[in-house]
Design an enzyme around this catalytic site. Structure first.
Site, PDB file in Angstrom:
ATOM      1  N   THR A   1       0.823  -1.219   0.000  1.00 11.13           N
ATOM      2  CA  THR A   1       0.000   0.000   0.000  1.00 11.13           C
ATOM      3  C   THR A   1       0.848   1.256   0.000  1.00 11.13           C
ATOM      4  OG1 THR A   1      -1.794  -1.165   1.101  1.00 11.13           O
ATOM      5  CG2 THR A   1      -1.762   1.208   1.375  1.00 11.13           C
TER       6      THR A   1
ATOM      7  N   SER B   1       1.329  -7.669  -0.604  1.00  6.27           N
ATOM      8  CA  SER B   1       2.080  -8.628   0.223  1.00  6.27           C
ATOM      9  C   SER B   1       1.266  -9.851   0.641  1.00  6.27           C
ATOM     10  CB  SER B   1       2.700  -7.943   1.441  1.00  6.27           C
ATOM     11  OG  SER B   1       1.729  -7.679   2.421  1.00  6.27           O
TER      12      SER B   1
ATOM     13  N   THR C   1       1.668  -4.197   4.275  1.00  6.92           N
ATOM     14  CA  THR C   1       1.524  -4.435   5.717  1.00  6.92           C
ATOM     15  C   THR C   1       0.952  -5.825   6.033  1.00  6.92           C
ATOM     16  OG1 THR C   1      -0.683  -3.451   5.705  1.00  6.92           O
ATOM     17  CG2 THR C   1       1.160  -1.990   6.237  1.00  6.92           C
ATOM     18  N   ASP C   2       0.302  -6.450   5.038  1.00  5.92           N
ATOM     19  CA  ASP C   2      -0.423  -7.696   5.343  1.00  5.92           C
ATOM     20  C   ASP C   2       0.490  -8.824   5.822  1.00  5.92           C
ATOM     21  OD1 ASP C   2      -2.730  -6.404   4.765  1.00  5.92           O
ATOM     22  OD2 ASP C   2      -3.074  -7.354   2.827  1.00  5.92           O
TER      23      ASP C   2
HETATM   24  N1  ASP Z   1      -3.233  -3.921   2.236  1.00  6.78           N
HETATM   25  C1  ASP Z   1      -1.870  -4.163   2.115  1.00  6.78           C
HETATM   26  C2  ASP Z   1      -0.973  -3.102   2.724  1.00  6.78           C
HETATM   27  O1  ASP Z   1      -1.400  -2.495   3.665  1.00  6.78           O
HETATM   28  C3  ASP Z   1      -1.382  -4.533   0.826  1.00  6.78           C
HETATM   29  C4  ASP Z   1      -0.140  -5.313   1.036  1.00  6.78           C
HETATM   30  O2  ASP Z   1       0.031  -5.874   2.109  1.00  6.78           O
HETATM   31  O3  ASP Z   1       0.696  -5.305   0.137  1.00  6.78           O
HETATM   32  O4  ASP Z   1       0.122  -2.836   2.329  1.00  6.78           O
END
Ligand code: ASP
Length: 366
Positions: free
Chosen positions: A46, A94, A127-128
């Site tokens: 993100t 991710s 973050t995932d």
């Molecule tokens: N929703 C996710 C983020 O917060 C997308 C990811 O993990 O790439 O980054």
């Protein structure tokens, strides 16, 4: 005469301005020499996300911008560090993280940190699964130089995007001499966390990351990391895991328990598809539904390592003789299922399922 004097004045002004230029070039030279040299590696997420409108924070495209493009949007970074290189290791959401990307990333980080002209590494990441990549690197990077994973909960295009500030702060931490020896860290929302204990605790908030039970390592305030805790479990330079020659990690899967479970079917399926280890995300302190027990006992007998973790966010799964002594299971200590999976994958690069006592020791050290 007048013309002659003004020519002299002009010439001397020119000489003064040349020498000023030389002095300021010297100052900026020595300033850039005193700044840390940081490598920034991009993995997507993100923090590199773009939406159609600035108001949009759901349904945007993660991993849309290159790491180079993100860094260019924060010119202030050049006043705190020399960015020696920006390199795209992967460009993914991710949720799609793979063992192959982990291995590639860990090897690249090790290469960069072995160079005298690199003082720290920052990794922009979704973050995932950030906590997982961070823990994998915490166990496989062989350097005490700072490695910081940074992400964002709002895409780069959003009103009040959190990514730019997070990235700026990550460079602050990576460039500080005070950040050495803390292992791999995660930074979001001005807080610095240890890779081992950090977890994502919220699906939308910029304050999503936390270390349940153990707290943050510290804050970033006004271009300075402020540390209050230090990790005590082994990591980085003290880790015994060496992935330099590893191309494929052992397959380890996670089975989740719940009331009315049919998890025994999942256990049998994972065994059939070649699992070398199974993490059981149990109830409470790692307890196992009676309908799942037999499949786990059989899996252990078939040479598959079984680790008991928990679906509960806090606390520990301590050694329990009813499970561990009787059946050769391993307790996950305070690692959540997704991190227990990583430690078991690395443990199985050294030991076999029958060495459950040795593997148990690893769960008490890392
Ligand atoms: N929703 C996710 C983020 O917060 C997308 C990811 O993990 O790439 O980054």
């Amino acid at each position: 005469m007048k013309i002659f004097i003004s020519k002299i004045l002009l010439a001397s002004a020119f000489i003064v301005s040349i020498s000023n230029f030389a002095i300021s070039a010297e100052i900026s030279d020595s300033a850039s020499q005193s700044k840390a040299n940081i490598a920034i590696l991009g993995v997507g997420g993100t923090i590199a996300g773009q939406a159609q409108s600035a108001a949009q924070v759901v349904g945007y495209k993660a991993a849309a911008l290159s790491v180079d493009d993100i860094v260019k949007t924060i010119p202030e970074i050049s006043s705190i560090a020399n960015i020696s290189l920006c390199e795209q290791i992967a460009q993914i959401d991710s949720k799609d993280m793979t063992d192959f990307i982990w291995l590639t990333l860990a090897k690249r980080v090790n290469q960069l940190l072995s160079q005298d002209d690199i003082d720290g590494v920052v990794i922009t990441h979704g973050t995932d699964t950030m906590e997982e990549t961070a823990y994998f690197l915490n166990l496989t990077v062989k350097s005490d130089k700072p490695v910081i994973l940074v992400g964002a909960m709002r895409p780069n295009s959003a009103i009040s995007a959190d990514g730019p500030r997070n990235l700026y702060n990550a460079v602050v931490v990576a460039g500080s001499k005070n950040s050495k020896g803390y292992g791999v860290m995660v930074l979001l929302n001005d807080r610095i966390f240890s890779a081992r204990t950090v977890t994502k605790t919220n699906t939308i908030l910029p304050s999503a990351f936390n270390s349940i039970d153990f707290g943050a390592l510290g804050y970033v305030v006004e271009n300075e990391p402020k540390f209050y805790n230090k990790p005590v479990r082994l990591h980085t330079v003290d880790s015994e895991f060496d992935i330099s020659k590893i191309k494929i990690l052992p397959k380890v899967d996670i089975v989740y328990s719940y009331a009315g479970t049919h998890s025994d079917e999942a256990v049998k399926a994972f065994v059939k598809f070649g699992a070398k280890g199974i993490i059981h995300a149990g109830t409470g302190d790692g307890s196992i539904h009676k309908s799942t027990m037999l499949s786990l006992i059989e899996a252990k007998r078939a040479g598959i390592a079984i680790v008991r973790s928990t679906r509960v966010a806090g606390g520990i799964v301590a050694k329990d003789k009813n499970y561990d002594d009787n059946f050769g299971f391993i307790s996950a200590d305070s690692l959540n299922p997704q991190k227990a999976k990583i430690l078991l994958q690395l443990a199985l690069t050294k030991y076999q399922a029958k060495d459950n006592k040795k593997i148990q020791e690893l769960f008490e050290k890392y």
